[in-house]
Design an enzyme around this catalytic site. Structure first.
Site, PDB file in Angstrom:
ATOM      1  N   CYS A   1       0.853  -1.307  -0.125  1.00 57.41           N
ATOM      2  CA  CYS A   1      -0.007  -0.142  -0.065  1.00 57.41           C
ATOM      3  C   CYS A   1       0.907   1.353  -0.091  1.00 57.41           C
ATOM      4  O   CYS A   1       1.512   1.868   1.056  1.00 57.41           O
ATOM      5  CB  CYS A   1      -0.960   0.070   1.290  1.00 57.41           C
ATOM      6  SG  CYS A   1      -1.869   1.415   1.233  1.00 57.41           S
TER       7      CYS A   1
ATOM      8  N   CYS B   1      -0.517   4.091   2.279  1.00 59.88           N
ATOM      9  CA  CYS B   1      -0.233   4.039   3.823  1.00 59.88           C
ATOM     10  C   CYS B   1       1.239   4.109   4.002  1.00 59.88           C
ATOM     11  O   CYS B   1       1.506   4.642   5.072  1.00 59.88           O
ATOM     12  CB  CYS B   1      -0.562   2.503   4.068  1.00 59.88           C
ATOM     13  SG  CYS B   1      -2.356   1.793   3.408  1.00 59.88           S
ATOM     14  N   ASP B   2       2.205   3.619   3.370  1.00 59.44           N
ATOM     15  CA  ASP B   2       3.434   3.571   3.736  1.00 59.44           C
ATOM     16  C   ASP B   2       4.584   4.388   3.005  1.00 59.44           C
ATOM     17  O   ASP B   2       5.675   4.597   3.127  1.00 59.44           O
ATOM     18  CB  ASP B   2       3.979   2.170   3.455  1.00 59.44           C
ATOM     19  CG  ASP B   2       3.098   0.996   4.459  1.00 59.44           C
ATOM     20  OD1 ASP B   2       2.654   1.369   5.582  1.00 59.44           O
ATOM     21  OD2 ASP B   2       3.018  -0.253   4.352  1.00 59.44           O
TER      22      ASP B   2
END
Ligand code: NAP
Length: 303
Positions: A132, A135-136
């Site tokens: 992701c 997300c990261d």
């Protein structure tokens, strides 16, 4: 309490089913074992949902969740662990030991990310290997990263990361990409995305965190130094729990439920919707459509 409907899975199909079911007067509960939204929450920007261009996956999910809960949806953050769907009352046991009952059930468990299965992959999951970018990605600001895959997800992840990272190496096993042409064009026009095709990932290596990817290229083996590798090599359906409730022929060789566009299964009162169903196109719009169809089927069954 006996619900009219239990929905398993809080992605776009499940939440859309909840909206339709609540508006259809069904007392509905939805079980979600993770965060609501499913795969779409990792999408930084949706570009092809009708009338909603340039909305983030998180914002889309938030609005859909609000729409469903404002209609009275009973949302529980629990994972289904056990099913008994044969009788007129459908029973669901959760990982936390709770038991729930309903007269109908919609299975919308979605997909899980596929792994490459090569050495080092397990070691670096969450320590450099991610699924992701939204997300990261910020963890790797101004660093070199890799994205593996050649579909829409891989190219979208690469484009997202190109705005944060120093350089993005897009690693794909074939010359041709299966991502849609518009995405391919944008990737080709992005100077800090380096296309590496055809290459095969042989291993992930490093210390406490991922430090390099070992590649098989046409010219031999190569070490590529990166701080992160984002895997986007497709998905596998999360139908394991449902499988033993259905007839063997209701799952195809890849594990998708073979229910048709009517979302019916062989079990009266049990419906399947979204990406875990065999279908020609897996998009947000088809997931939403499935949710609406499955909820309408549940309403018709109860009436
Ligand atoms: P996908 O379309 O199935 O693509 C997976 C990619 O991973 C393919 O390029 C495939 O290579 C590669 N791959 C699979 N197994 C591999 C392995 N073992 N080693 C190396 N490479 C491997 O998956 P996706 O990109 O996640 O998309 C899934 C579905 O969601 C698709 O229907 C897609 O259209 C949809 N989606 C749509 C959007 C959008 O409309 N904006 C965004 C994201 C996803 P090959 O090409 O060689 O098979």
């Amino acid at each position: 309490m006996l619900y009219d409907l239990i929905i398993i899975g809080g992605g776009t199909a499940g939440l859309t089913a909840a909206v339709y079911a609540q508006r259809g007067g069904l007392k509905t509960m939805l079980l979600e074992g993770n965060v609501p939204g499913g795969q779409i929450v990792s999408s930084p920007e949706l570009e092809n949902y009708p009338a909603l261009p340039k909305v983030s996956g998180v914002a889309f999910t938030q609005r859909l969740l609000e729409q469903a809960t404002e209609l009275g949806l009973d949302l529980k953050y629990e994972a289904a662990a056990e099913l008994n769907l044969a009788g007129p009352v459908k029973e669901v046991g959760t990982a936390g030991g709770n038991k729930y009952q309903a007269r109908t059930l919609i299975w919308t468990a979605g997909l899980n990310s596929r792994l490459l299965g090569c050495p080092g992959e397990d070691n670096f999951l969450g320590r450099g290997i991610s699924f992701c970018a939204a997300c990261d990605g910020m963890l790797y600001k101004n660093k070199e990263v890799a994205v593996v895959g050649g579909g829409n997800t891989a190219l979208e992840e690469a484009l997202f990361l190109s705005k944060i990272c120093l350089r993005v190496h897009l690693l794909h096993r074939r010359e041709a990409f299966r991502a849609e042409a518009a995405l391919q064009q944008r990737v080709q026009q992005t100077p800090n995305i380096v296309l590496r095709t055809p290459v095969q990932v042989l291993a992930f290596e490093g210390g406490k965190r991922l430090e390099r990817v070992i590649l098989q290229t046409a010219g031999g083996q190569e070490e590529l130094s990166v701080s992160a590798a984002f895997l986007a090599v497709g998905k596998v359906p999360s139908n394991q729990l449902l499988a033993n409730q259905l007839l063997p022929e209701e799952l195809d060789e890849a594990g998708y439920v073979t229910a048709g566009e009517d979302c019916l299964t062989s079990l009266p009162g049990v419906f399947v919707a979204g990406d875990c169903r065999r279908k020609p196109l897996r998009q947000l719009v088809t997931a939403a459509a499935d949710g609406a169809v499955a909820a309408s089927q549940a309403i018709a069954y109860l009436h």
